[in-house]
Design a protein around this motif. Structure first.
Motif, PDB file in Angstrom:
ATOM      1  N   UNK A   1      -7.583   4.580  -3.928  1.00  0.00           N
ATOM      2  CA  UNK A   1      -8.432   4.358  -2.757  1.00  0.00           C
ATOM      3  C   UNK A   1      -7.948   3.069  -2.098  1.00  0.00           C
ATOM      4  N   UNK A   2      -7.738   3.102  -0.779  1.00  0.00           N
ATOM      5  CA  UNK A   2      -7.257   1.933  -0.053  1.00  0.00           C
ATOM      6  C   UNK A   2      -8.144   1.699   1.163  1.00  0.00           C
ATOM      7  N   UNK A   3      -8.089   0.478   1.667  1.00  0.00           N
ATOM      8  CA  UNK A   3      -8.814   0.164   2.898  1.00  0.00           C
ATOM      9  C   UNK A   3      -8.274  -1.143   3.454  1.00  0.00           C
TER      10      UNK A   3
ATOM     11  N   UNK B   1       0.828  -1.201   0.000  1.00  0.00           N
ATOM     12  CA  UNK B   1       0.000   0.000   0.000  1.00  0.00           C
ATOM     13  C   UNK B   1       0.862   1.251   0.000  1.00  0.00           C
ATOM     14  N   UNK B   2       1.937   1.247   0.800  1.00  0.00           N
ATOM     15  CA  UNK B   2       2.828   2.404   0.865  1.00  0.00           C
ATOM     16  C   UNK B   2       3.486   2.666  -0.486  1.00  0.00           C
ATOM     17  N   UNK B   3       3.845   1.610  -1.210  1.00  0.00           N
ATOM     18  CA  UNK B   3       4.432   1.799  -2.538  1.00  0.00           C
ATOM     19  C   UNK B   3       3.456   2.495  -3.467  1.00  0.00           C
ATOM     20  N   UNK B   4       2.193   2.127  -3.414  1.00  0.00           N
ATOM     21  CA  UNK B   4       1.180   2.760  -4.257  1.00  0.00           C
ATOM     22  C   UNK B   4       0.918   4.195  -3.820  1.00  0.00           C
ATOM     23  N   UNK B   5       0.939   4.433  -2.516  1.00  0.00           N
ATOM     24  CA  UNK B   5       0.786   5.800  -2.020  1.00  0.00           C
ATOM     25  C   UNK B   5       1.901   6.702  -2.552  1.00  0.00           C
ATOM     26  N   UNK B   6       3.111   6.170  -2.628  1.00  0.00           N
ATOM     27  CA  UNK B   6       4.239   6.964  -3.098  1.00  0.00           C
ATOM     28  C   UNK B   6       4.113   7.409  -4.541  1.00  0.00           C
ATOM     29  N   UNK B   7       3.272   6.718  -5.333  1.00  0.00           N
ATOM     30  CA  UNK B   7       3.083   7.069  -6.740  1.00  0.00           C
ATOM     31  C   UNK B   7       1.815   7.871  -6.987  1.00  0.00           C
ATOM     32  N   UNK B   8       0.947   7.998  -5.964  1.00  0.00           N
ATOM     33  CA  UNK B   8      -0.353   8.635  -6.152  1.00  0.00           C
ATOM     34  C   UNK B   8      -0.263  10.147  -5.958  1.00  0.00           C
ATOM     35  N   UNK B   9      -1.260  10.851  -6.488  1.00  0.00           N
ATOM     36  CA  UNK B   9      -1.368  12.301  -6.300  1.00  0.00           C
ATOM     37  C   UNK B   9      -2.519  12.665  -5.356  1.00  0.00           C
ATOM     38  N   UNK B  10      -3.557  11.815  -5.318  1.00  0.00           N
ATOM     39  CA  UNK B  10      -4.691  12.050  -4.427  1.00  0.00           C
ATOM     40  C   UNK B  10      -5.203  10.700  -3.956  1.00  0.00           C
ATOM     41  N   UNK B  11      -5.212  10.487  -2.648  1.00  0.00           N
ATOM     42  CA  UNK B  11      -5.531   9.164  -2.109  1.00  0.00           C
ATOM     43  C   UNK B  11      -6.563   9.259  -0.997  1.00  0.00           C
ATOM     44  N   UNK B  12      -7.367   8.205  -0.890  1.00  0.00           N
ATOM     45  CA  UNK B  12      -8.390   8.081   0.147  1.00  0.00           C
ATOM     46  C   UNK B  12      -8.205   6.761   0.873  1.00  0.00           C
TER      47      UNK B  12
END
Length: 266
Positions: free
Chosen positions: A129-131, A55-66
């Motif tokens: 979007x993550x959960x 999840x952290x890897x995907x967050x590092x590539x995102x611009x807007x996350x929920x």
């Protein structure tokens, strides 16, 4: 020569009583989604995919996350690099306060939400979007707030998770309880909402409760396992389980998890 026994240089602690164990576990706070109180008292095998790291890897590539149903914000707070816009939702008021205190200093907005449609955001607001362990995934809403090309990434509780413990207290559950939270049904619901499922994996994991205090804490924290659980209401069953753990060793149950990743077509 004296025949008096010498003091043990490494005395063993006396086993803690049933009343002491449950009193301690019944008094400790269960706010947030941090299970560190169980360290040394319960163990849970971890899924092989490493949700937090992925999840952290995907967050590092995102611009807007929920982050939906963030709990106390502990998992989100562990991300080394958050997107410029990061928002978290949570329903339980004590967790909203806890997550706000933890996440606001990191630049994350925490929104109190009832975990029912609609999500309080505009269409196509997020590219990620993550959960982690949502109570329920509202797939139509997830698809709505994702941008084209955006990703939903989640680890969820699978079917019949820790049912050995649940059925110890509640007795045999109806057959349809064993099909709830089926990962294949989750995948089908994601596709019905217009998302492409790109990853769907499952794991069955060994969980051990080493003392009755761990059982009490777990059931107080994960309130949907034995609805309405209280120490007073289940004292006799707790006492019997305490004797069983002392005589036979840890109470063993099976935790189930599944990982799902779905993408909104461009």
């Amino acid at each position: 020569m004296s025949t008096e026994p010498r003091p043990d240089p490494h005395p063993h602690p006396r086993p803690r009583s049933f009343d002491d164990l449950i009193a301690e576990a019944d008094a400790v706070s269960v706010e947030g989604w941090d299970f560190s109180w169980l360290d040394g008292r319960a163990t849970e095998e971890r899924p092989p995919w490493g949700y937090t790291r992925s999840m952290a890897e995907r967050m590092g590539r995102a611009t807007a996350a929920l982050d939906i149903q963030t709990g106390g914000g502990e998992v989100l707070a562990s991300v080394p690099k958050l997107p410029p816009l990061t928002v978290a939702t949570e329903a339980w008021p004590p967790n909203v306060a806890r997550a706000t205190a933890l996440l606001h200093p990191l630049g994350v907005a925490v929104v109190g939400d009832h975990d029912e449609p609609p999500l309080p955001f505009a269409d196509e607001a997020f590219d990620l979007v993550v959960s982690r362990h949502p109570v329920k995934a509202w797939w139509t809403e997830i698809a709505r707030v994702l941008r084209p090309g955006g990703t939903y990434f989640s680890q969820e509780v699978g079917p019949a998770s820790v049912f050995e413990l649940v059925e110890y207290f509640l007795g045999p559950l109806p057959p349809d309880s064993y099909t709830a939270r089926d990962p294949e049904l989750a995948g089908a619901a994601a596709r019905a909402a217009g998302l492409d499922v790109v990853d769907l994996r499952t794991a069955s994991l060994r969980t051990e409760f080493h003392d009755i205090g761990a059982v009490v804490y777990f059931l107080r924290k994960v309130i949907w396992m034995v609805p309405g659980f209280t120490v007073d209401g289940y004292r006799d069953q707790l006492a019997s389980l305490h004797r069983r753990i002392e005589a036979e060793g840890p109470f063993v149950a099976t935790t189930t998890r599944f990982l799902i990743e779905a993408v909104k077509p461009s």
